[in-house]
Scaffold this motif. Structure first.
Motif, PDB file in Angstrom:
ATOM      1  N   TYR A  81      55.533 -14.567  22.475  1.00  0.00           N
ATOM      2  CA  TYR A  81      55.825 -13.026  22.221  1.00  0.00           C
ATOM      3  C   TYR A  81      56.949 -12.632  22.859  1.00  0.00           C
ATOM      4  O   TYR A  81      57.225 -12.907  23.931  1.00  0.00           O
ATOM      5  CB  TYR A  81      54.432 -12.100  22.493  1.00  0.00           C
ATOM      6  CG  TYR A  81      53.292 -12.478  21.474  1.00  0.00           C
ATOM      7  CD1 TYR A  81      52.984 -11.629  20.333  1.00  0.00           C
ATOM      8  CD2 TYR A  81      52.411 -13.421  21.996  1.00  0.00           C
ATOM      9  CE1 TYR A  81      52.040 -12.148  19.800  1.00  0.00           C
ATOM     10  CE2 TYR A  81      51.211 -13.880  21.057  1.00  0.00           C
ATOM     11  CZ  TYR A  81      50.912 -13.137  19.946  1.00  0.00           C
ATOM     12  OH  TYR A  81      50.073 -13.320  19.232  1.00  0.00           O
ATOM     13  N   THR A  94      50.216  -8.600  16.948  1.00  0.00           N
ATOM     14  CA  THR A  94      48.768  -8.891  17.833  1.00  0.00           C
ATOM     15  C   THR A  94      48.308  -7.858  18.865  1.00  0.00           C
ATOM     16  O   THR A  94      48.788  -7.625  19.617  1.00  0.00           O
ATOM     17  CB  THR A  94      48.659 -10.162  18.174  1.00  0.00           C
ATOM     18  OG1 THR A  94      49.075 -11.259  17.450  1.00  0.00           O
ATOM     19  CG2 THR A  94      47.186 -10.607  18.521  1.00  0.00           C
ATOM     20  N   LYS A 115      58.214 -10.337  17.870  1.00  0.00           N
ATOM     21  CA  LYS A 115      56.593 -10.619  18.056  1.00  0.00           C
ATOM     22  C   LYS A 115      56.078  -9.834  19.242  1.00  0.00           C
ATOM     23  O   LYS A 115      56.594 -10.060  20.209  1.00  0.00           O
ATOM     24  CB  LYS A 115      56.457 -12.231  18.417  1.00  0.00           C
ATOM     25  CG  LYS A 115      56.566 -13.051  17.060  1.00  0.00           C
ATOM     26  CD  LYS A 115      56.221 -14.626  17.407  1.00  0.00           C
ATOM     27  CE  LYS A 115      54.637 -14.545  17.473  1.00  0.00           C
ATOM     28  NZ  LYS A 115      54.104 -15.990  17.565  1.00  0.00           N
ATOM     29  N   TRP A 175      57.750  -6.931  11.844  1.00  0.00           N
ATOM     30  CA  TRP A 175      57.592  -7.696  12.918  1.00  0.00           C
ATOM     31  C   TRP A 175      56.179  -8.193  12.964  1.00  0.00           C
ATOM     32  O   TRP A 175      55.371  -7.849  12.074  1.00  0.00           O
ATOM     33  CB  TRP A 175      57.436  -6.423  13.933  1.00  0.00           C
ATOM     34  CG  TRP A 175      58.762  -5.396  14.127  1.00  0.00           C
ATOM     35  CD1 TRP A 175      59.585  -5.510  13.447  1.00  0.00           C
ATOM     36  CD2 TRP A 175      58.988  -4.913  15.390  1.00  0.00           C
ATOM     37  NE1 TRP A 175      60.668  -4.745  14.151  1.00  0.00           N
ATOM     38  CE2 TRP A 175      60.172  -4.424  15.413  1.00  0.00           C
ATOM     39  CE3 TRP A 175      57.941  -4.481  16.606  1.00  0.00           C
ATOM     40  CZ2 TRP A 175      60.851  -3.639  16.277  1.00  0.00           C
ATOM     41  CZ3 TRP A 175      58.818  -3.697  17.618  1.00  0.00           C
ATOM     42  CH2 TRP A 175      59.951  -3.227  17.492  1.00  0.00           C
ATOM     43  N   TYR A 176      55.714  -8.849  13.883  1.00  0.00           N
ATOM     44  CA  TYR A 176      54.679  -9.554  13.922  1.00  0.00           C
ATOM     45  C   TYR A 176      53.724  -9.060  15.077  1.00  0.00           C
ATOM     46  O   TYR A 176      54.152  -9.109  16.294  1.00  0.00           O
ATOM     47  CB  TYR A 176      54.389 -11.226  14.229  1.00  0.00           C
ATOM     48  CG  TYR A 176      53.270 -12.092  14.116  1.00  0.00           C
ATOM     49  CD1 TYR A 176      52.688 -12.503  12.945  1.00  0.00           C
ATOM     50  CD2 TYR A 176      52.916 -12.216  15.460  1.00  0.00           C
ATOM     51  CE1 TYR A 176      51.652 -13.158  13.277  1.00  0.00           C
ATOM     52  CE2 TYR A 176      51.474 -12.867  15.590  1.00  0.00           C
ATOM     53  CZ  TYR A 176      51.041 -13.499  14.120  1.00  0.00           C
ATOM     54  OH  TYR A 176      49.763 -14.124  14.335  1.00  0.00           O
TER      55      TYR A 176
END
Length: 374
Positions: A87, A35, A2, A32-33
């Motif tokens: 994260y 943001t 993350k 992958w994540y």
């Protein structure tokens, strides 16, 4: 994995924003994540494979003083601390987020795009720049777990004690050509349509540049100097200048008054048309941390002319000039010789192949994995 990126904006017309978009979407494809936290957004990147979150930094006009802006950014991050600790790694890409290491007890990576020269800044602006530079190089770079920067030119500005955790990762430049290929558009047709629309004859050489259109801002880009040089070209050299980039109606009016063709605020889907239509890419910028448009033009097999400054010697520029006089000579040589344009364009296209977003993302992911596995 993350990942949280932090930036002041995700807007049309900025290289940092485009880089974060291209890297983030590919990291998502790797599983992958991702943001991206940003303070200012428009619709350019809203339809993305990754998440984009707006982060509000309160303070109003007081944030014009960068120490206050950084303090208020820290406050905004602390309000999100519970969420941010989920994260695995935090990657600030612009000021005022480089101090995220002080908020979250997680690996942090400084993603550095450099700081532009202060020529043309007010005294207050120069003071802000000095504060930002000192905080980045003397504090934040010491505290983060790793530093990724986009050229060796930028890497040299960091203190020696920071360089053992620094890695240079070049950006890609194939995004607009990929966009054209994926859409099935014919590049020759794009070229002919735009040139017909803006009144460029087949026997005329079209010089292109991608820059902020501002006449009195972004002084290091030296767009007014390029315009002046274009106007000084001998009349028997059949050439026109086409400029694209973000700007206002006033900027467009100024450029048109100088006999320059303009594609203002062109969305990403129009950029393949721009690069297909031009014969030469030229920039008189006196500072660049990398220079994405040169890479973009090279992917379209266009010859490029630039000054031998910043990171330009590290990338496939067709003709590097030591000064403005030599720049003019090299530009005239390319205008006069179509065969030379083709040869240098193909050579740059061959050299630019390693500057692709898959390579960039792989190197970026490797650097992040190394940090999180320690």
């Amino acid at each position: 994995m993350k990942v949280a990126f932090y930036t002041t904006r995700m807007l049309l017309g900025y290289g940092v924003d485009l880089a974060l978009y291209e890297i983030s979407r590919r990291l998502v494809r790797k599983g992958w994540y991702v943001t991206v936290f940003a303070t200012t957004l428009d619709d350019t990147y809203r339809k993305s494979e990754f998440e984009i979150r707006k982060i509000d930094i309160y303070g109003g006009f007081l944030n014009r003083a960068l120490p206050i802006f950084e303090l208020n950014a820290q406050r905004a991050l602390r309000k999100l601390k519970g969420e941010l600790t989920q994260y695995d790694v935090h990657i600030p890409a612009t000021f005022p987020f480089y101090g995220v290491w002080a908020v979250v007890d997680r690996p942090t990576v400084f993603f550095d795009f450099g700081n532009v020269p202060t020529k043309g800044f007010t005294i207050k602006g120069k003071a802000n720049w000095l504060y930002m530079h000192l905080m980045e190089t003397l504090l934040h770079s010491q505290k983060v777990h790793a530093i990724i920067t986009i050229s060796h030119f930028l890497a040299r500005r960091f203190p020696l004690e920071s360089r053992n955790k620094l890695r240079v990762v070049y950006l890609g430049g194939d995004h607009y050509l990929n966009r054209a290929n994926n859409s099935g558009k014919n590049l020759e047709e794009l070229r002919n349509n735009l040139r017909a629309r803006i009144g460029v004859q087949e026997n005329e050489v079209l010089i292109g540049t991608c820059s902020r259109l501002h006449r009195r801002h972004a002084h290091y880009k030296r767009l007014p100097r390029l315009v002046a040089l274009f106007k000084e070209l001998p009349k028997d050299y059949k050439a026109k200048l086409l400029v694209t980039g973000i700007g206002s109606e006033e900027d467009v009016h100024w450029l048109k008054s100088q006999g320059v063709l303009v594609l203002p605020n062109a969305p990403p889907e129009d950029m393949p048309t721009f690069y297909s239509a031009i014969d030469i890419y030229a920039t008189m910028s006196e500072w660049e941390g990398l220079n994405l448009p040169i890479l973009e033009a090279s992917w379209f097999a266009k010859p490029t002319v630039a000054l031998a400054v910043g990171a330009h010697p590290e990338i496939p520029v067709s003709s590097l000039a030591q000064n403005d006089g030599q720049f003019r000579e090299k530009l005239l040589e390319l205008i006069a010789d179509g065969k030379l344009r083709d040869e240098l364009g193909l050579k740059s296209n061959k050299l630019v192949k390693d500057f692709n977003w898959e390579n960039t993302t792989d190197a970026f992911a490797e650097a992040i994995n190394r940090v999180t596995s320690q």
